[in-house]
Design an enzyme around this catalytic site. Structure first.
Site, PDB file in Angstrom:
ATOM      1  N   LYS A 156      32.655  24.377  25.021  1.00 38.87           N
ATOM      2  CA  LYS A 156      31.360  25.059  24.880  1.00 38.87           C
ATOM      3  C   LYS A 156      31.516  26.526  24.503  1.00 38.87           C
ATOM      4  CE  LYS A 156      28.777  22.651  24.857  1.00 38.87           C
ATOM      5  NZ  LYS A 156      28.597  21.675  23.737  1.00 38.87           N
ATOM      6  N   SER A 214      25.999  26.341  29.107  1.00 37.51           N
ATOM      7  CA  SER A 214      26.150  25.365  28.036  1.00 37.51           C
ATOM      8  C   SER A 214      26.903  24.132  28.526  1.00 37.51           C
ATOM      9  CB  SER A 214      26.887  25.998  26.848  1.00 37.51           C
ATOM     10  OG  SER A 214      26.951  25.105  25.765  1.00 37.51           O
ATOM     11  N   HIS A 226      40.998  21.486  23.116  1.00 36.22           N
ATOM     12  CA  HIS A 226      40.542  22.337  24.220  1.00 36.22           C
ATOM     13  C   HIS A 226      41.698  22.608  25.187  1.00 36.22           C
ATOM     14  CE1 HIS A 226      36.432  22.195  22.964  1.00 36.22           C
ATOM     15  NE2 HIS A 226      36.234  20.936  23.280  1.00 36.22           N
TER      16      HIS A 226
END
Length: 301
Positions: free
Chosen positions: A49, A144, A114
């Protein structure tokens, strides 16, 4: 009868070397760890995010010299495969794991991850691959991420925002501690292979940041091409673009009625959610965990 697809929905996270991680992703970890990068791979790295899809779309546009039609030829998660992703039955047909997808992708490849830097497959540095990391202020990340947890059913139930805030601060959200993630990559920012960007800088002056990316990649493009890239990758354009907004993923996996994947794309939305007490608690936690670091975030633009 429960299906393989049902099994990954709202499953509690596992642990990968102490990092909270999706159990379905963990099944493919040996292949990720042994992944063989190619010298001309470009890795897009973020904590979740933090503008990952935005940065991916910008880079795909750069790689196709601003040709919008080529960038709409397929969905973003096929154009920029997600390295550690392994989710059975995520699409109408079983989606190949990220490693399998990448093995079939012709060079030069854009690769998304990520992963924190200490878990990155060693072949990326062994092959001298370039990496672009984008960081976003943690207050907006947690908001988020909360909405993403709600709509993306691969995640456990996030509970209330107050409950998820505690999960995030404790480093128990998927991919673990935001602090360790952003600081780990920041510590390598002087390396020639790494470009460290900030989401807030991209919001304030996207043209400057795109120019910075082009310089890092050693590419020259016309002003008209830069203008096309900026227009096509604006939040308004991406939100209505089926190749970028993840609406092609079935509601059984991502429920856009709960929250769209591309929700607001702004900086400072945390102010619409945090109570005064939550903000004070967050500020104190941030001060403690960022003590001694010269990494500074803009909490709004």
């Amino acid at each position: 009868m429960a299906t393989e697809k049902d099994a990954v929905i709202r499953e509690e996270l596992g642990s990968l070397h102490g990092m909270p991680f999706h159990k379905s992703f963990m099944e493919g970890w040996p292949q990720v760890e042994a992944f063989q990068a190619r010298p001309d791979d470009l890795l897009i790295a973020t904590y979740p995010k933090s503008g990952t899809t935005w940065l991916s779309e910008i880079l795909d546009m750069i790689y196709h010299d601003g040709d919008v039609e080529k960038c709409r030829r397929d969905v973003i998660y096929n154009r920029v495969p997600f390295l550690e992703m392994k989710v059975p039955g995520m699409l109408s047909a079983p989606r190949p794991a990220g490693v399998e997808q990448l093995e079939k992708t012709p060079s030069p490849r854009l690769v998304k991850t990520h992963l924190p830097i200490h878990l990155l497959p060693t072949s990326f540095q062994d092959k001298g691959c370039k990496v672009i990391y984008m960081a976003r202020n943690p207050k907006d990340v947690v908001i988020s991420y909360y909405y993403f947890y709600q709509m993306a059913k691969l995640h456990p139930d996030p509970g209330t925002l107050a409950e998820f805030l505690e999960t995030f601060l404790a480093g128990k959200a998927a991919y673990g501690s935001w602090y360790e993630h952003v600081r780990g990559w920041w510590d390598k920012r002087q390396e020639k292979w790494l470009l460290y960007l900030f989401y807030e800088d991209m919001k304030k002056d996207p043209q400057r940041e795109v120019r910075k990316i082009l310089q890092f990649l050693g590419r020259e493009v016309s002003e008209g091409t830069v203008a096309r890239i900026l227009h096509h990758t604006s939040f308004q354009e991406m939100k209505k673009n089926p190749a970028a907004n993840y609406e092609t993923i079935p509601t059984s996996m991502m429920d856009h009625n709960l929250s769209p994947f591309l929700r607001k794309g702004i900086s400072g939305d945390w102010k619409n959610h945090f109570t005064v007490a939550q903000n004070e608690r967050f500020d104190e936690h941030y001060r403690q965990h960022m003590a001694g670091s010269d990494l500074v975030f803009q909490m709004e633009v």
